[in-house]
Scaffold this motif. Sequence first.
Motif: not given
Length: 279
Positions: A85-103
Amino acid sequence: RRRHGLTMAALPAAVLKDGREKSLLARHPWIYSGAIERAPDLPPGASVDVRAADGTWLARAAYSPASQIRARVWTFDPAEVIDADFFRRRVDAAVARRHAMFDAAHDAARIVHAESDGMPGVIADRYGDVVVMQLLSAGADAHRAPIVDALSAATGASVIVERSDAEVRTLEGLEPVSGVITGTLPARLAIREQGLAYRVDVLTGQKTGFYLDQRDNRRLVREHAAGRRVLNAFCYTGGFTLAALAGGAQSVLSIDSSAAALGLGRSSLAMNPAIAALP
């Protein structure tokens, strides 16, 4: 200590020398071997509680007996357990932070950046539907399965590739590991950046296949290239070459010692007929 109503068992402790807790109190995530007074005999990557000389709890970290960086902090929260669960939370947060880099014009970027995302030694780059992962520390290596699961769930990527073959792993006492973990890698993987197509070799190329961290610099070259004669030395697969041509460069001379890299550059150029046809 409790989490979700469950009592947490105390972890083995790595105890610091007197006065060596200052960097941890400032939230620096590395603990060097010379700062540790005593530590248990643990396998590489095992989780430890880091304590000051007076017994005060400071952090929870991954222990690496072979490295001069003897422990890398996972969390400064005593209630946080290092589990799937720790890694799921950390990865989810990291991916969400980079969402705007994709278009529509960009489908590649770094989505997990080690200590910056609270995951020391974990790198993940996304190339369209392919995620390339590097596990560069003993702690990251010990949690390979939950990290892969978290990346797959957070991105929905159909292919995950491991490129844990960087030389830094030897400092952690780890052997190189590389190859496709899940899915089938496309025979000719390509990405988009600023509307340009680039061929990428994620299995044998430099780093994870492409220098994604140079995106802004390629954009700057494109903005200033009009009418100029450009020399791209050590060009690798020609990322800056294509950017300069797209920006209207009069000519670009690209030089590299790798025939394979130059071949990928030529393939990328051919995928962009608008600039390939320039005189």
